[in-house]
Design a protein around this motif. Sequence first.
Motif, PDB file in Angstrom:
ATOM      1  N   ALA A 129      -5.158  -2.546  -0.975  1.00 19.80           N
ATOM      2  CA  ALA A 129      -4.397  -2.066  -2.137  1.00 19.80           C
ATOM      3  C   ALA A 129      -4.613  -2.985  -3.340  1.00 19.80           C
ATOM      4  O   ALA A 129      -4.858  -2.511  -4.463  1.00 19.80           O
TER       5      ALA A 129
ATOM      6  N   ASN B 104       0.797  -1.219   0.000  1.00 21.09           N
ATOM      7  CA  ASN B 104       0.000   0.000   0.000  1.00 21.09           C
ATOM      8  C   ASN B 104       0.835   1.278   0.000  1.00 21.09           C
ATOM      9  O   ASN B 104       0.286   2.370  -0.052  1.00 21.09           O
TER      10      ASN B 104
ATOM     11  N   SER C 211       2.586  -6.419   3.038  1.00 21.85           N
ATOM     12  CA  SER C 211       2.397  -5.155   3.737  1.00 21.85           C
ATOM     13  C   SER C 211       2.436  -5.409   5.237  1.00 21.85           C
ATOM     14  O   SER C 211       2.595  -6.556   5.670  1.00 21.85           O
TER      15      SER C 211
ATOM     16  N   GLU D 193       2.448   0.503  -4.461  1.00 24.56           N
ATOM     17  CA  GLU D 193       1.419   1.364  -5.035  1.00 24.56           C
ATOM     18  C   GLU D 193       2.016   2.630  -5.643  1.00 24.56           C
ATOM     19  O   GLU D 193       1.633   3.038  -6.744  1.00 24.56           O
TER      20      GLU D 193
END
Length: 65
Positions: free
Chosen positions: A43, A8, A34, A12
Amino acid sequence: MVAGIATNFGVESTVRSGWELSYDMVVVEDACTSRSAEMHAFAIGQILPHIARVVNSDDVDLGEA
C-alpha cells in the motif's frame, strides 16, 4: 494527514475518499500498520504514492501550538 490501522484497507480507503474530493492527502507512513509487513509495504509503495504524499513522522511539521 492520515494515520491508522490497516494501511491497505482503512487508511487507503480514507485517502481515496479525500483524494476524490480534491484534498491534498498526506499519509504518515510510520504511524500506520497492517496485518502484515507485506500488505503495509504494498500500500505504501505501490498505491498510496499515486494519490497522496507519503511522509515519515520526523518530516511532519505541526507548526507552533
